[in-house]
Design a protein around this motif. Structure first.
Motif, short mmCIF file in Angstrom:
data_model
loop_
_atom_site.label_atom_id
_atom_site.label_comp_id
_atom_site.label_asym_id
_atom_site.label_seq_id
_atom_site.Cartn_x
_atom_site.Cartn_y
_atom_site.Cartn_z
N TYR A 56 0.83 -1.22 0.00
CA TYR A 56 0.00 0.00 0.00
C TYR A 56 0.85 1.26 0.00
CZ TYR A 56 -4.29 -2.64 1.07
OH TYR A 56 -5.35 -3.48 1.03
N TRP B 266 -2.32 7.10 -2.57
CA TRP B 266 -3.76 7.27 -2.35
C TRP B 266 -4.59 6.66 -3.48
CZ3 TRP B 266 -5.76 8.91 2.13
CH2 TRP B 266 -4.91 9.59 2.99
N PHE B 267 -5.74 6.14 -3.11
CA PHE B 267 -6.83 5.72 -4.01
C PHE B 267 -6.54 4.51 -4.88
CE2 PHE B 267 -7.23 10.48 -3.78
CZ PHE B 267 -8.14 10.44 -2.74
N ARG B 268 -5.28 4.33 -5.31
CA ARG B 268 -5.01 3.22 -6.22
C ARG B 268 -5.15 1.89 -5.53
NH1 ARG B 268 0.49 3.41 -8.85
NH2 ARG B 268 -0.07 1.27 -9.37
N ARG B 269 -5.79 0.93 -6.19
CA ARG B 269 -5.93 -0.41 -5.62
C ARG B 269 -4.76 -1.27 -6.05
NH1 ARG B 269 -11.39 -1.46 -4.74
NH2 ARG B 269 -12.28 0.37 -3.76
N PRO B 270 -4.41 -2.26 -5.24
CA PRO B 270 -3.35 -3.18 -5.67
C PRO B 270 -3.76 -3.95 -6.91
CG PRO B 270 -4.37 -3.90 -3.59
CD PRO B 270 -4.88 -2.53 -3.89
N VAL C 199 -16.13 5.62 0.57
CA VAL C 199 -15.74 4.26 0.97
C VAL C 199 -15.10 3.53 -0.21
CG1 VAL C 199 -16.61 2.00 1.65
CG2 VAL C 199 -17.41 4.04 2.83
N LEU C 200 -15.64 3.72 -1.40
CA LEU C 200 -15.06 3.05 -2.56
C LEU C 200 -13.65 3.56 -2.84
CD1 LEU C 200 -17.94 2.67 -5.17
CD2 LEU C 200 -16.63 0.88 -4.02
N LEU C 201 -13.50 4.89 -2.78
CA LEU C 201 -12.19 5.49 -3.07
C LEU C 201 -11.16 5.09 -2.03
CD1 LEU C 201 -12.87 9.13 -4.28
CD2 LEU C 201 -11.69 7.30 -5.50
N LEU C 202 -11.56 5.13 -0.77
CA LEU C 202 -10.59 4.93 0.31
C LEU C 202 -10.70 3.54 0.93
CD1 LEU C 202 -10.74 8.41 2.04
CD2 LEU C 202 -8.92 7.49 0.64
N TYR C 203 -11.25 2.60 0.18
CA TYR C 203 -11.46 1.26 0.72
C TYR C 203 -10.16 0.68 1.27
CZ TYR C 203 -12.34 -3.75 0.80
OH TYR C 203 -12.43 -5.06 1.18
N LYS C 204 -9.10 0.76 0.46
CA LYS C 204 -7.82 0.20 0.85
C LYS C 204 -7.30 0.87 2.13
CE LYS C 204 -3.72 1.73 -1.21
NZ LYS C 204 -3.98 2.85 -2.01
N GLU C 205 -7.40 2.19 2.19
CA GLU C 205 -6.88 2.93 3.32
C GLU C 205 -7.68 2.61 4.60
OE1 GLU C 205 -7.31 4.09 0.35
OE2 GLU C 205 -5.43 5.01 -0.28
#
Lengths: 459, 253, 414
Positions: free
Chosen positions: B100, B105-109, C157-163
């Motif tokens: 991560y 920010w914002f980018r998914r793996p 929630v969709l944007l910051l899901y990972k965080e």
């Protein structure tokens, strides 16, 4: 028959009486709840007992029966038990379990009330904000007295008020008495359980039983109070006096007394503020507001634990450190025969203002003076400074002997710790280091002086 | 350029100092062990280096910069008890968390990160468990998961808090092999360790800690009876007393 | 009563749309609150919103939903702030702080509300509907507001899901990686606050917490993946919301809030009992299976021990010897015997039983494994305890060959 159909005096007297009795009962229990960190369980029990009340009212048709206690206690204990089981056997975290159980039970209660009890004098509205104003209006005559005409009107009204008791009052009084008896009986067990439940269990007290007894009592007090103030404000009556008392007292007995006092003040002031003469609003809500205000006052102004007291303490410490730093600088300046005109104490985070204030204070104490050759120590100042420099260099010596620190790293830690080394600690240090005469830098450690110089340093 | 520079660090909990004036510098990549008795502040020292606890005094520099500037170059294995193992994530999810930091920010793996995470799981030997929920793992497997996550950070300096605590011998060996492998790649690893028996075999640099720094340096020279006696021979009572005095008077936060 | 005409049908749809949206957003964001152990903070937030609602009405002078919700949001956030301050600056613990904010804020809200109602025109505020929730009055504009807020929650929630996932799971790791964990946490609480505020008109202050907690807790039973949990939780929220609203629309005198909550509770109860794997029944069955397996191992060991001295002959073992074992009750023994007979491990001959060749092989393996484990536990305690599992797998599958060789040699010697 009453002579005056619910005079203002009658209303006020009984309202305040009801508020005080409920408030004190809740406040006493609240102290243990707060110490045992059961505040949220208390909230849950207060909500979860609603179906019990609804069922009892459905069966008996009245709100003032003692069966109500039983119903509330059963469902109160059920709430606690279900939440505990859910988190133990259902792999649900404790707070979620509590939330699920009490909201569900409460919803059942509300549905029962609104569906089946619309016609009885317990409407859902009362459940949420209570109808304090109506509590003293349903009364019964304690005993019939013939009030002699010869009494003064005030006395007659007083007697008339006293004999005409609100129906809810005996219930509330019972709750208070039970609470007091409970607290007195289980005094040491409760204290132990609040302090260390595991130890209590190890010593053979049934902590679990005590826990559920407490829960049952919470339910009993909640039910006694809820008609008057509603399910949420009851929580305020449990928790806020106890929290306020916690700010003011350090031991159990004074804490209970403070909590009771806070509750009484809230009942009186709250009723007065809510009365038609001031805001004309819901009494329960106003009592909660007053309780909140009392807590705010305690948080700000409590003598030992209050925010203000802490700020003052911190500032005085800062001022002391600033003063001591100044003395130390002047002392070293005298050693090195240099001249000092201004003080910069950045690494201690001291502002210009603090330094100025410290200078003024030291001058007033006669510890320093400003001469033609800059700032100078007086004799008293020199004595104080010597002690400080002694602390500093002793600590450097201690660090040098016991710590893995290079020589040039000793000064900064020592100037942080020097302010906390009183004469007693200095003595211990010196003994342990075999009365050194030089610090690791080879500077002279000043010898010990009479103890009075550290007088303003004692804790 | 020193890799790690801990300069006169003091840390206090509730105003009571738990770490006094620790001063330590590491110039070369090393496999460093932090050793000391319980309550000696070993974990606190690691947290201080990572910027996870406020410092009362002192500074920490990593690659000559404050920690906050070099986050990308730091890997971390926290204590196993520090998280909720019932959390609904899979082993692969946890390993992916290591990537991560580089994602931003914002980018998914994506596929690239996934491949990296899987490679790291492979390295620690739990690739076949990647779809398991983390609560179903044994203690050793949980520790391996954390290690895989740290590997996925592709850091230059790793901090590990008791990675050998409560794991089986096979896991302990596997973890040690990975540490050595990292060390050979020129990385620095700082490990909080509690088992004195394995110290000389595992570490080439040692920090002996008991509230204060007792000794530090190459294991061969530092790991002596004399130093161990100083470390484990109880606290300096005067330090305790002074600590209490500071706690009683210090400013309330 | 509901009269069936287009107008009322339209109203029902409007209400259902609103309720679904807010239940979905509360359900999704509630997952994080529950996993973060902040479930009851949502409750405090909801109660804390009441004075803000009242003040907003006083300031605006009319019942406009956006302004009311803004007020609620502000005072809910203030409540959270007070909790944080009390914890930081005083000796009051978190649970008490939550209780204080919850009750005092609510109390002052009630007081304000009663003042408003005594005002001319104050009763038009219908502020009481916020306490228990009343969806019937929802109009299209309200649904737009709700949809906007729910959509916002969803997008964040969709944007910051990972965080969010990282911060909820391991905040200190997140900080080491350079994420602003405090602010992410704050944003999460803000979203919770938003969901709470949006939910107020439907379920009311008192039960809002349930809409955050119950769908999330129910969803947790069905999955081990956060993403799926979020979706399920939102779906459960919608289901409860729609079912509850319909019940309260068609049945008289049932307030919306409680009926939505009870629908949710029902869902939760079903999940708690019947969910595969994590559900109560499934876990009970699994426990029973494991206990049975353990008894079966013991059963085979006892038989093997009795048979061993006379090997290679399988001598009959008296039933009484098995009955004397404390490891099982008579009923459990009967079941074990039946099971073994079915698998053709044993043959019954009156009051004795005998291992078949097939049974002997199985019993020998079981006994050997059990003895190896026992020795392993004695000799390599730390390691063995770390690897011990309830179903006692073959030691070969967990320990290293060298260790097993050593143990086996030792067994032979004994």
């Amino acid at each position: 028959m009453s002579l005056l159909a619910f005079s203002d005096f009658h209303l006020a007297f009984w309202s305040i009486a009801v508020g005080c009795v409920c408030g004190v009962a809740c406040a006493l229990l609240g102290c243990f709840l707060v110490l045992k960190r059961m505040s949220l369980l208390c909230d849950a029990v207060g909500h979860g007992m609603l179906p019990g009340i609804a069922i009892v009212v459905l069966l008996t048709g009245t709100l003032s029966s003692f069966v109500l206690f039983v119903g509330a206690m059963v469902f109160g204990v059920l709430t606690a038990f279900l939440a505990q089981s859910l988190s133990r056997f259902g792999t649900v975290s404790e707070d979620s379990a509590l939330g699920i159980v009490f909201t569900s039970l409460f919803a059942v209660g509300v549905v029962l009330l609104s569906r089946f009890l619309g016609h009885i004098d317990l409407d859902p509205g009362c459940v949420f904000y209570g109808l304090f104003e109506f509590v003293p209006t349903k009364t019964f005559i304690l005993f019939d007295v013939e009030i002699p005409e010869t009494f003064s009107p005030t006395l007659r009204e007083l007697i008339a008020t006293l004999v005409e008791v609100p129906e809810a009052f005996p219930t509330m009084l019972t709750a208070l008495v039970i609470t007091i008896v409970f607290v007195a009986l289980f005094w040491k067990e409760l204290q132990l359980a609040a302090f260390d439940p595991e130890l209590a269990s190890a010593m053979g007290y049934n902590a679990q039983l005590l826990h559920y007894l407490l829960v049952a009592l919470v339910a009993a007090c909640s039910v006694a109070a809820f008609e008057a103030v509603g399910v949420v404000v009851v929580l305020a009556m449990f928790i806020v006096p106890a929290a306020t008392a916690q700010m003011l007292a350090d031991r159990m007995r004074p804490m209970l007394l403070w909590a009771a006092a806070v509750a009484v003040v809230a009942a009186v002031v709250g009723y007065w503020l809510a009365s038609p003469w001031v805001f004309a609003c819901n009494v329960g809500g106003m009592i909660a507001t007053v309780l909140g205000a009392e807590l705010l006052l305690a948080v700000l102004f409590a003598p030992r634990h209050g925010v203000l007291a802490k700020l003052v303490r911190n500032f005085r410490l800062t001022l002391r450190i600033a003063g001591e730093e100044i003395l130390a600088i002047l002392y070293r300046a005298r050693e090195n025969q240099t001249r000092v005109d201004t003080f910069v104490l950045k690494d201690h985070g001291l502002s210009r203002f603090t330094i100025w204030l410290a200078l003024v204070r030291l001058q007033r104490q006669g510890a320093i003076e400003r001469g033609a050759s800059g700032w100078q120590l007086t004799d008293t100042g020199a004595q104080q400074a010597e002690s400080l420099v002694r602390a500093h260099r002793l600590w450097e010596a201690f660090l040098g002997e016991n710590f893995e620190l290079p020589l040039d790293h000793l000064h900064a830690p020592a100037s942080r710790v020097e302010h906390f080394l009183g004469p007693e600690l200095q003595k211990q240090l010196a003994e342990q280091l075999h009365e050194p005469s030089k610090d690791p830098h080879g500077k002279q450690i000043p010898p010990v002086h009479e103890p009075q110089m550290h007088s303003d340093k004692s804790t | 350029m020193p890799i790690l520079d801990v300069h006169d660090v003091t840390v206090a909990y509730h105003r009571k100092p738990v770490l006094w004036d620790v001063d330590w510098t590491l110039d070369e990549p090393r496999l460093v062990g932090i050793v000391g008795p319980n309550g000696a502040g070993k974990s606190t020292l690691i947290k201080a280096m990572l910027g996870l606890v406020p410092l009362v005094s002192g500074t920490v520099n990593v690659f000559d910069q404050p920690v906050a500037n070099v986050r990308r170059r730091i890997g971390y294995v926290p204590q196993r008890e520090s998280v909720d193992w019932d959390f609904p994530v899979s082993v692969l999810d946890v390993a992916l968390m290591g990537t991560y930091g580089s994602l931003g920010w914002f980018r998914r793996p994506g596929a690239k990160q996934r491949a990296l995470a899987e490679k790291c799981l492979e390295m620690v030997g739990i690739r076949d468990l990647e779809q398991q929920q983390i609560g179903q793992l044994s203690g050793g497997q949980q520790q391996r998961t954390f290690l895989a996550r740290a590997l996925a950070q592709q850091a230059d300096v790793y901090f590990m808090d008791e990675p050998f605590a409560g794991v089986d011998a096979a896991t302990e060996q596997a973890i040690f092999q990975i540490l050595r492998h990292l060390r050979q790649q020129g990385k620095t690893i700082v490990v909080v360790h509690h088992d004195l028996r394995t110290v000389p075999r595992y570490f080439d640099h040692l920090i002996l800690l008991n509230v204060r720094l007792v000794a530090s340096g190459p294991t061969a020279t530092v790991f002596t009876d004399e130093n161990l006696r100083k470390t484990y021979g109880g606290r300096l009572s005067i330090l305790e007393t002074v600590g209490a005095a500071v706690q009683a008077q210090e400013r309330t936060p | 009563m509901i009269f069936w005409d287009w107008g009322s049908l339209y109203n029902v749809f409007v209400v259902l749309a609103g309720v679904s949206l807010l239940a979905a957003s509360a359900g999704a964001i509630g997952c994080f609150a529950v996993l973060r152990r902040r479930a009851l903070t949502g409750d405090a937030l909801a109660h804390g919103a009441l004075p803000g609602l009242c003040l907003a009405f006083l300031i605006a002078g009319e019942r406009s939903l956006p302004i009311l919700l803004l007020g609620a949001l502000a005072s809910g956030a203030a409540g959270i702030g007070v909790i944080a301050l009390l914890r930081r600056w005083t000796r009051i613990k978190e649970d008490a702080a939550i209780g204080i904010v919850l009750s005092v804020f609510f109390g002052s809200g009630v007081a304000l509300m009663s003042i408003i109602q005594n005002w001319p025109g104050g009763s038009r505020a219908r502020l009481e509907s916020f306490i228990l929730g009343k969806t019937a009055g929802m109009v299209r504009q309200d649904v737009y507001v709700i949809a906007g807020l729910a959509g916002l929650t969803l997008v964040v929630v969709l944007l910051l899901y990972k965080e969010f996932k990282l911060v909820a799971f391991d905040p200190s790791f997140a900080r080491v990686q350079g994420w602003p964990d405090f602010w992410l946490d704050f944003l999460l609480m803000l979203l919770v606050a938003l969901a709470v505020v949006v939910g107020l008109p439907a379920v009311g202050v008192l039960l809002m917490a349930a809409l955050l907690i119950i769908p999330a807790a129910a969803a947790r039973f069905w999955t081990e993946r956060l993403g799926i949990m979020l979706i399920l939780s939102a779906a459960f929220g919608v289901l409860a919301g729609v079912a509850g609203t319909l019940v309260s629309t068609f049945l008289e005198k049932i307030p919306t809030g409680p009926s939505i909550i009870l629908a949710g509770s029902l869902l939760f109860g079903v999940s708690l009992l019947f969910a595969p794997k994590r559900g109560w029944l499934a876990r009970r069955r699994e426990n029973a299976r494991q206990r049975h397996a353990a008894r079966q191992r013991r059963f085979l060991s006892v038989l093997y021990d009795a048979t061993e001295p006379a090997l290679p002959h399988c001598v009959p073992v008296p039933l009484a010897q098995l009955q004397a074992e404390p490891a099982w009750t008579t009923r459990q023994l009967t079941k074990l015997l039946e099971d073994a007979q079915r698998k053709q491990w044993i043959e019954r001959e009156g009051d004795t039983l005998r291992l078949t060749p097939r049974g002997l092989e199985h019993a020998g393996q079981t006994a050997r494994n059990e003895r190896l484990w026992k020795l392993y536990l004695e000799e390599y305690t730390d390691q063995a305890v770390a690897q011990l599992q309830t179903d006692l797998p073959l030691l070969e599958s967990v320990a290293e060959p060298a260790v097993i060789d050593a143990l086996a040699r030792k067994l032979k010697l004994e």
